[in-house]
Design a protein around this motif. Structure first.
Motif, PDB file in Angstrom:
ATOM      1  N   GLU A  89     110.463   0.981  71.591  1.00 17.41           N
ATOM      2  CA  GLU A  89     110.996  -0.368  71.766  1.00 17.41           C
ATOM      3  C   GLU A  89     112.445  -0.386  72.241  1.00 17.41           C
ATOM      4  O   GLU A  89     112.816  -1.169  73.124  1.00 17.41           O
ATOM      5  CB  GLU A  89     110.859  -1.137  70.456  1.00 17.41           C
ATOM      6  CG  GLU A  89     111.106  -2.615  70.614  1.00 17.41           C
ATOM      7  CD  GLU A  89     110.790  -3.377  69.335  1.00 17.41           C
ATOM      8  OE1 GLU A  89     110.798  -4.613  69.395  1.00 17.41           O
ATOM      9  OE2 GLU A  89     110.553  -2.746  68.292  1.00 17.41           O
ATOM     10  N   ARG A 204     106.335  -6.186  73.742  1.00 14.40           N
ATOM     11  CA  ARG A 204     106.869  -6.999  72.649  1.00 14.40           C
ATOM     12  C   ARG A 204     105.756  -7.597  71.804  1.00 14.40           C
ATOM     13  O   ARG A 204     105.897  -7.738  70.590  1.00 14.40           O
ATOM     14  CB  ARG A 204     107.745  -8.129  73.223  1.00 14.40           C
ATOM     15  CG  ARG A 204     109.075  -7.678  73.747  1.00 14.40           C
ATOM     16  CD  ARG A 204     109.928  -7.056  72.684  1.00 14.40           C
ATOM     17  NE  ARG A 204     110.385  -8.020  71.682  1.00 14.40           N
ATOM     18  CZ  ARG A 204     110.770  -7.699  70.456  1.00 14.40           C
ATOM     19  NH1 ARG A 204     110.717  -6.450  70.051  1.00 14.40           N
ATOM     20  NH2 ARG A 204     111.185  -8.622  69.621  1.00 14.40           N
ATOM     21  N   THR A 211     106.807 -12.352  68.220  1.00 14.82           N
ATOM     22  CA  THR A 211     106.293 -12.568  69.573  1.00 14.82           C
ATOM     23  C   THR A 211     104.822 -12.938  69.530  1.00 14.82           C
ATOM     24  O   THR A 211     104.377 -13.829  70.267  1.00 14.82           O
ATOM     25  CB  THR A 211     106.500 -11.302  70.427  1.00 14.82           C
ATOM     26  OG1 THR A 211     107.888 -10.971  70.440  1.00 14.82           O
ATOM     27  CG2 THR A 211     106.030 -11.526  71.864  1.00 14.82           C
TER      28      THR A 211
END
Length: 263
Positions: A89, A204, A211
């Motif tokens: 990420e 995401r 999200t």
């Protein structure tokens, strides 16, 4: 455990030599430059403030670069390693920061990075800077005030972190993607930009519950307005269902989840 350095100068020297201090400076740069860019954006003069926009993302590159370096100190040019690295990420946010740094200035991409930077900056201030200036056991009368401030920062951060992350999710899904699509339609940005960002949003979706919740709420609201609405032309409904299905299939592509959270 080593003893706490006895002088303020020594403690501060120890603090600034650490990579986390550089990480904090990157976040601080993002916040300051975003604050300077906002007046240009608010007065429809984004081009004149483009240098502040670029500097803001340079700050993001510094902070995320530190995290990526700590996570991957040795780069291996092997397919499996590179794949695991690229789906991490923080690497995704680092790569997107490069993308935004070289893109046409927009306010929407700054918001998620600025929110992350704000929480990281105040928490580092609480956990590292204040203790370096006012160490535990200090007889300085200001130390008690610093301890109280530290507790207030922690309480406020814990209370507002969740809502802030939810806000970031909606900005990323609606604000940023909407800006990119509008920019592509009006020839203000590249047609490839929404495609690049759609791939980022797919990651995401898997990494962030906020999200996923944002996508679920948006889909539910769109379905409520379109599906079963007699005012909607059948061809429009069909196009909507096709688009919804395509987005769902794209988003559900297998993604390997990383071991470390975003910074």
């Amino acid at each position: 455990m080593p003893a706490t350095p006895s002088t303020l100068s020594t403690r501060l020297q120890t603090l600034v030599k650490g990579p986390q201090f550089v990480w904090w400076l990157g976040h601080l740069t993002m916040l300051v430059c975003t604050a300077f860019y906002i007046p240009y954006w608010a007065t429809f003069n984004s081009k004149a403030g483009a240098h502040w926009y670029a500097r803001a993302f340079l700050g993001a590159l510094v902070s995320y670069g530190v995290v990526v370096y700590k996570s991957f100190p040795q780069i291996k040019f092997e397919a499996q390693f590179l794949q695991s690295m690229l789906v991490e990420e923080n690497v995704q946010y680092f790569l997107m920061a490069i993308f935004w740094w070289r893109s046409t200035p927009m306010i929407a991409p700054l918001i998620p990075y600025a929110v992350f930077a704000f929480f990281n900056a105040i928490n580092y201030t609480r956990t590292s800077i204040l203790p370096a200036i006012f160490p535990a056991g200090s007889t300085d009368p200001k130390a008690s005030h610093a301890a109280g401030l530290s507790r207030k920062i922690q309480t406020w951060s814990e209370k507002n972190h969740g809502p802030a992350m939810a806000l970031v999710a909606y900005v990323e899904v609606i604000g940023v993607m909407g800006s990119l699509i509008l920019g592509a339609i009006t020839f203000q940005s590249s047609f490839l930009s929404p495609i690049v960002y759609a791939n980022f949003l797919r990651f995401r979706y898997f990494f962030s519950i906020h999200t996923r919740n944002a996508f679920a709420v948006i889909r539910a609201r769109l379905d409520a307005k379109v599906v079963g609405n007699p005012k909607i032309h059948p061809q429009v409904l069909k196009a909507y269902e096709i688009a919804r299905g395509a987005i769902t299939r794209f988003g559900m592509a297998a993604v390997q989840q990383p071991a470390t959270p975003a910074q």
